[in-house]
Design a protein around this motif. Structure first.
Motif, PDB file in Angstrom:
ATOM      1  N   ASP A   1       0.814  -1.225   0.000  1.00 44.41           N
ATOM      2  CA  ASP A   1       0.000   0.000   0.000  1.00 44.41           C
ATOM      3  C   ASP A   1       0.848   1.276   0.000  1.00 44.41           C
ATOM      4  OD1 ASP A   1      -2.357  -1.430  -0.004  1.00 44.41           O
ATOM      5  OD2 ASP A   1      -2.599  -1.383   2.174  1.00 44.41           O
ATOM      6  N   VAL A   2       2.164   1.150   0.030  1.00 44.53           N
ATOM      7  CA  VAL A   2       3.022   2.334   0.064  1.00 44.53           C
ATOM      8  C   VAL A   2       3.009   3.016  -1.305  1.00 44.53           C
ATOM      9  CG1 VAL A   2       5.408   3.152   0.294  1.00 44.53           C
ATOM     10  CG2 VAL A   2       4.495   1.471   1.908  1.00 44.53           C
ATOM     11  N   THR A   3       2.558   4.256  -1.334  1.00 36.05           N
ATOM     12  CA  THR A   3       2.544   5.049  -2.560  1.00 36.05           C
ATOM     13  C   THR A   3       3.847   5.827  -2.696  1.00 36.05           C
ATOM     14  OG1 THR A   3       1.589   6.982  -1.483  1.00 36.05           O
ATOM     15  CG2 THR A   3       0.047   5.314  -2.333  1.00 36.05           C
ATOM     16  N   ALA A   4       4.019   6.466  -3.843  1.00 40.92           N
ATOM     17  CA  ALA A   4       5.211   7.289  -4.046  1.00 40.92           C
ATOM     18  C   ALA A   4       5.285   8.395  -3.006  1.00 40.92           C
ATOM     19  CB  ALA A   4       5.205   7.877  -5.455  1.00 40.92           C
ATOM     20  N   ASP A   5       4.158   9.039  -2.711  1.00 42.40           N
ATOM     21  CA  ASP A   5       4.167  10.122  -1.718  1.00 42.40           C
ATOM     22  C   ASP A   5       4.528   9.596  -0.337  1.00 42.40           C
ATOM     23  OD1 ASP A   5       3.529  12.064  -3.558  1.00 42.40           O
ATOM     24  OD2 ASP A   5       1.367  11.992  -3.164  1.00 42.40           O
ATOM     25  N   VAL A   6       3.983   8.443   0.021  1.00 46.97           N
ATOM     26  CA  VAL A   6       4.280   7.859   1.331  1.00 46.97           C
ATOM     27  C   VAL A   6       5.751   7.490   1.426  1.00 46.97           C
ATOM     28  CG1 VAL A   6       3.871   5.851   2.812  1.00 46.97           C
ATOM     29  CG2 VAL A   6       1.936   7.067   1.791  1.00 46.97           C
ATOM     30  N   TYR A   7       6.277   6.869   0.385  1.00 43.80           N
ATOM     31  CA  TYR A   7       7.682   6.439   0.400  1.00 43.80           C
ATOM     32  C   TYR A   7       8.622   7.648   0.448  1.00 43.80           C
ATOM     33  CZ  TYR A   7      11.817   3.697  -0.780  1.00 43.80           C
ATOM     34  OH  TYR A   7      13.045   3.107  -0.757  1.00 43.80           O
ATOM     35  N   ARG A   8       8.300   8.670  -0.323  1.00 43.78           N
ATOM     36  CA  ARG A   8       9.103   9.901  -0.312  1.00 43.78           C
ATOM     37  C   ARG A   8       9.142  10.498   1.089  1.00 43.78           C
ATOM     38  NH1 ARG A   8       6.239  12.223  -3.683  1.00 43.78           N
ATOM     39  NH2 ARG A   8       7.342  11.515  -5.568  1.00 43.78           N
ATOM     40  N   ARG A   9       7.985  10.533   1.735  1.00 46.90           N
ATOM     41  CA  ARG A   9       7.910  11.085   3.084  1.00 46.90           C
ATOM     42  C   ARG A   9       8.673  10.207   4.071  1.00 46.90           C
ATOM     43  NH1 ARG A   9       3.012  11.811   2.866  1.00 46.90           N
ATOM     44  NH2 ARG A   9       2.180   9.996   3.973  1.00 46.90           N
ATOM     45  N   GLN A  10       8.585   8.893   3.895  1.00 46.88           N
ATOM     46  CA  GLN A  10       9.331   7.988   4.776  1.00 46.88           C
ATOM     47  C   GLN A  10      10.827   8.257   4.698  1.00 46.88           C
ATOM     48  OE1 GLN A  10       8.346   3.981   3.661  1.00 46.88           O
ATOM     49  NE2 GLN A  10       6.382   3.980   4.735  1.00 46.88           N
ATOM     50  N   LEU A  11      11.359   8.383   3.485  1.00 43.88           N
ATOM     51  CA  LEU A  11      12.795   8.612   3.328  1.00 43.88           C
ATOM     52  C   LEU A  11      13.205   9.954   3.928  1.00 43.88           C
ATOM     53  CD1 LEU A  11      13.499   7.305  -0.301  1.00 43.88           C
ATOM     54  CD2 LEU A  11      13.910   6.136   1.860  1.00 43.88           C
ATOM     55  N   MET A  12      12.427  10.985   3.651  1.00 41.26           N
ATOM     56  CA  MET A  12      12.808  12.321   4.122  1.00 41.26           C
ATOM     57  C   MET A  12      12.732  12.440   5.637  1.00 41.26           C
ATOM     58  SD  MET A  12      13.800  14.099   1.507  1.00 41.26           S
ATOM     59  CE  MET A  12      13.926  15.691   2.330  1.00 41.26           C
ATOM     60  N   THR A  13      11.687  11.843   6.239  1.00 46.59           N
ATOM     61  CA  THR A  13      11.479  12.025   7.673  1.00 46.59           C
ATOM     62  C   THR A  13      12.181  10.956   8.513  1.00 46.59           C
ATOM     63  OG1 THR A  13       9.374  10.831   7.568  1.00 46.59           O
ATOM     64  CG2 THR A  13       9.299  13.210   7.310  1.00 46.59           C
ATOM     65  N   SER A  14      12.063   9.684   8.114  1.00 49.90           N
ATOM     66  CA  SER A  14      12.717   8.629   8.892  1.00 49.90           C
ATOM     67  C   SER A  14      14.228   8.784   8.883  1.00 49.90           C
ATOM     68  CB  SER A  14      12.341   7.245   8.338  1.00 49.90           C
ATOM     69  OG  SER A  14      10.965   7.001   8.478  1.00 49.90           O
ATOM     70  N   TYR A  15      14.751   9.305   7.777  1.00 49.12           N
ATOM     71  CA  TYR A  15      16.195   9.470   7.646  1.00 49.12           C
ATOM     72  C   TYR A  15      16.668  10.869   8.007  1.00 49.12           C
ATOM     73  CZ  TYR A  15      16.308   4.994   5.146  1.00 49.12           C
ATOM     74  OH  TYR A  15      16.217   3.661   4.796  1.00 49.12           O
ATOM     75  N   SER A  16      15.732  11.760   8.363  1.00 48.69           N
ATOM     76  CA  SER A  16      16.079  13.139   8.771  1.00 48.69           C
ATOM     77  C   SER A  16      17.042  13.787   7.783  1.00 48.69           C
ATOM     78  CB  SER A  16      16.692  13.134  10.178  1.00 48.69           C
ATOM     79  OG  SER A  16      15.838  12.544  11.124  1.00 48.69           O
ATOM     80  N   LEU A  17      16.704  13.704   6.507  1.00 52.90           N
ATOM     81  CA  LEU A  17      17.628  14.123   5.469  1.00 52.90           C
ATOM     82  C   LEU A  17      17.725  15.636   5.352  1.00 52.90           C
ATOM     83  CD1 LEU A  17      16.779  11.572   2.628  1.00 52.90           C
ATOM     84  CD2 LEU A  17      18.564  11.437   4.379  1.00 52.90           C
ATOM     85  N   SER A  18      18.931  16.110   5.099  1.00 58.62           N
ATOM     86  CA  SER A  18      19.159  17.521   4.811  1.00 58.62           C
ATOM     87  C   SER A  18      19.154  17.775   3.310  1.00 58.62           C
ATOM     88  CB  SER A  18      20.504  17.964   5.405  1.00 58.62           C
ATOM     89  OG  SER A  18      21.577  17.214   4.849  1.00 58.62           O
ATOM     90  N   LEU A  19      18.862  16.739   2.525  1.00 57.34           N
ATOM     91  CA  LEU A  19      18.823  16.840   1.065  1.00 57.34           C
ATOM     92  C   LEU A  19      17.486  17.396   0.590  1.00 57.34           C
ATOM     93  CD1 LEU A  19      20.220  13.281   0.262  1.00 57.34           C
ATOM     94  CD2 LEU A  19      21.429  15.426  -0.188  1.00 57.34           C
ATOM     95  N   PRO A  20      17.464  18.020  -0.595  1.00 57.87           N
ATOM     96  CA  PRO A  20      16.173  18.359  -1.201  1.00 57.87           C
ATOM     97  C   PRO A  20      15.488  17.089  -1.681  1.00 57.87           C
ATOM     98  CG  PRO A  20      17.969  18.848  -2.724  1.00 57.87           C
ATOM     99  CD  PRO A  20      18.611  18.466  -1.415  1.00 57.87           C
ATOM    100  N   GLU A  21      14.175  17.138  -1.796  1.00 59.81           N
ATOM    101  CA  GLU A  21      13.437  15.954  -2.230  1.00 59.81           C
ATOM    102  C   GLU A  21      13.900  15.454  -3.585  1.00 59.81           C
ATOM    103  OE1 GLU A  21       9.227  16.312  -2.131  1.00 59.81           O
ATOM    104  OE2 GLU A  21       9.102  16.378   0.058  1.00 59.81           O
ATOM    105  N   ALA A  22      14.339  16.357  -4.445  1.00 59.58           N
ATOM    106  CA  ALA A  22      14.765  15.960  -5.787  1.00 59.58           C
ATOM    107  C   ALA A  22      15.920  14.964  -5.740  1.00 59.58           C
ATOM    108  CB  ALA A  22      15.179  17.195  -6.593  1.00 59.58           C
ATOM    109  N   ALA A  23      16.726  15.008  -4.680  1.00 59.21           N
ATOM    110  CA  ALA A  23      17.890  14.124  -4.583  1.00 59.21           C
ATOM    111  C   ALA A  23      17.498  12.674  -4.346  1.00 59.21           C
ATOM    112  CB  ALA A  23      18.819  14.606  -3.473  1.00 59.21           C
ATOM    113  N   ILE A  24      16.335  12.448  -3.752  1.00 57.88           N
ATOM    114  CA  ILE A  24      15.903  11.073  -3.486  1.00 57.88           C
ATOM    115  C   ILE A  24      14.855  10.593  -4.486  1.00 57.88           C
ATOM    116  CG2 ILE A  24      16.415  11.250  -1.021  1.00 57.88           C
ATOM    117  CD1 ILE A  24      13.300  11.427  -0.627  1.00 57.88           C
ATOM    118  N   GLU A  25      14.481  11.461  -5.416  1.00 55.02           N
ATOM    119  CA  GLU A  25      13.440  11.092  -6.370  1.00 55.02           C
ATOM    120  C   GLU A  25      13.806   9.858  -7.196  1.00 55.02           C
ATOM    121  OE1 GLU A  25       9.614  11.440  -7.151  1.00 55.02           O
ATOM    122  OE2 GLU A  25      10.751  12.729  -5.782  1.00 55.02           O
ATOM    123  N   PRO A  26      15.075   9.665  -7.581  1.00 58.28           N
ATOM    124  CA  PRO A  26      15.386   8.434  -8.328  1.00 58.28           C
ATOM    125  C   PRO A  26      15.026   7.155  -7.568  1.00 58.28           C
ATOM    126  CG  PRO A  26      17.183   9.998  -8.543  1.00 58.28           C
ATOM    127  CD  PRO A  26      16.234  10.559  -7.520  1.00 58.28           C
TER     128      PRO A  26
END
Length: 336
Positions: free
Chosen positions: A194-219
């Motif tokens: 059930d994980v969508t692209a938006d959910v997965y993007r949010r998981q990476l950004m928040t669970s990993y506390s990233l200082s990167l822009p979202e574009a860096a994890i889009e691939p």
């Protein structure tokens, strides 16, 4: 040397017909071995067997540039990333004279996707088989996230193969069984499906506390979405879920003080990643994932360990602070 005839070129390497394989469109479905997704260096394969099935372990083997120093660095990836994300690290290491071998473990990236239970012992044995096939008796290891857990097991089961060890934001610095109850595989399959692209993007950004822009994890978000279009997606999904069960049920934290190889932890100050936190009782969640503190405490218990913490950085240290990460790693490796 490479172990022909078991190794064949793919990815950006020449195909069997001697011409580069075409890349797929950015939104086109991918096979579960990421067919059509370009890696930064040629990809080769080692034939293995898992669960009674023929499997292929994908890896990049990049020669040293400049003046080779005769040493090889083995890069071990995390759970949510293919080995292609090591691109800038490979460039820095090879420029400094190191040969670099960067595999996708079975279950990840361009490698086959076994559906039986995963174990770190098996992954370590696969990795040792790759070193044997390449004629590499001893390597330096740089490992990220889940790769850090594998690196610890490799250093324990084959200590003669590991010259030194860099653990970049490793998970497994606590025993997740103490805070997270068992979760049935079938439940995990439903959740991950059930994980969508938006959910997965949010998981990476928040669970990993990233200082990167979202574009860096889009691939990485795109990769996960595109494999859903494969007819073998259910196999990919089960393989991915089985890797969670390995992380939860096979802790390495108790072994870390026993690792004898010189070890450097490279930690992001903001990294609070803790697999399984969502399944833990609410009162226990806040206590999980104090990774920088765990690394510092474990380092002093090791025969030769130390920890360096990067302020303002999250879980993807080599992408968030590439210049400092590469300089830190090279300084450590050159000293051993």
């Amino acid at each position: 040397m490479r172990a022909s005839p078991f190794l064949v070129a793919c990815g950006l390497a020449l195909g069997l017909a001697g011409t580069p394989l075409p890349a797929l469109a950015a939104d086109e479905p991918l096979g579960i071995a990421l067919e059509g997704f370009a890696y930064p260096y040629p990809v080769f394969y080692l034939a293995l067997t898992r669960d009674g099935e023929a499997q292929r372990l994908a890896y990049m083997d990049v020669p040293a540039g400049g003046t080779p120093n005769g040493r090889t660095v083995l890069l071990l990836h995390g759970r949510n990333f293919p080995s292609s994300y090591w691109e800038t690290v490979i460039a820095a290491l090879t420029a400094a004279g190191y040969r670099v071998v960067a595999p996708d473990q079975l279950g990840f990236g361009k490698s086959s996707k076994p559906v039986g239970p995963f174990t770190f012992d098996t992954l370590a044995a696969d990795t040792t088989a790759l070193l044997d096939a390449l004629g590499l008796p001893r390597v330096d290891v740089v490992a990220h996230s889940m790769g850090g857990m594998l690196a610890v097991r490799l250093a324990r089961t084959a200590p003669e193969r590991v010259n030194s060890l860099v653990l970049e934001a490793p998970i497994g610095l606590e025993d997740y069984r103490f805070t997270v109850p068992p979760v049935p595989t079938e439940r995990l399959l439903r959740i991950e499906a059930d994980v969508t692209a938006d959910v997965y993007r949010r998981q990476l950004m928040t669970s990993y506390s990233l200082s990167l822009p979202e574009a860096a994890i889009e691939p990485f978000v795109s990769l996960r979405e595109r494999v859903k279009g494969s007819g073998e997606y259910p196999r990919w999904l089960r393989s991915f879920v089985n890797s969670y069960q390995m992380i939860w049920g096979q802790p390495v934290v108790h072994e870390i003080p026993l690792v004898r190889a010189p070890t450097l932890f490279v930690m992001g100050e903001r990294d609070r990643n803790a697999p399984g936190r969502a399944f833990a009782p609410e009162p226990l969640r806040a206590s999980m994932g104090d990774n920088a503190a765990h690394a510092q405490a474990l380092a002093v218990r090791m025969p030769d360990g130390r920890a360096e913490v990067f302020p303002g950085i999250g879980h993807l240290v080599h992408m968030e602070a590439p210049s400092r990460f590469n300089a830190t790693v090279l300084d450590f490796l050159d000293g051993h």
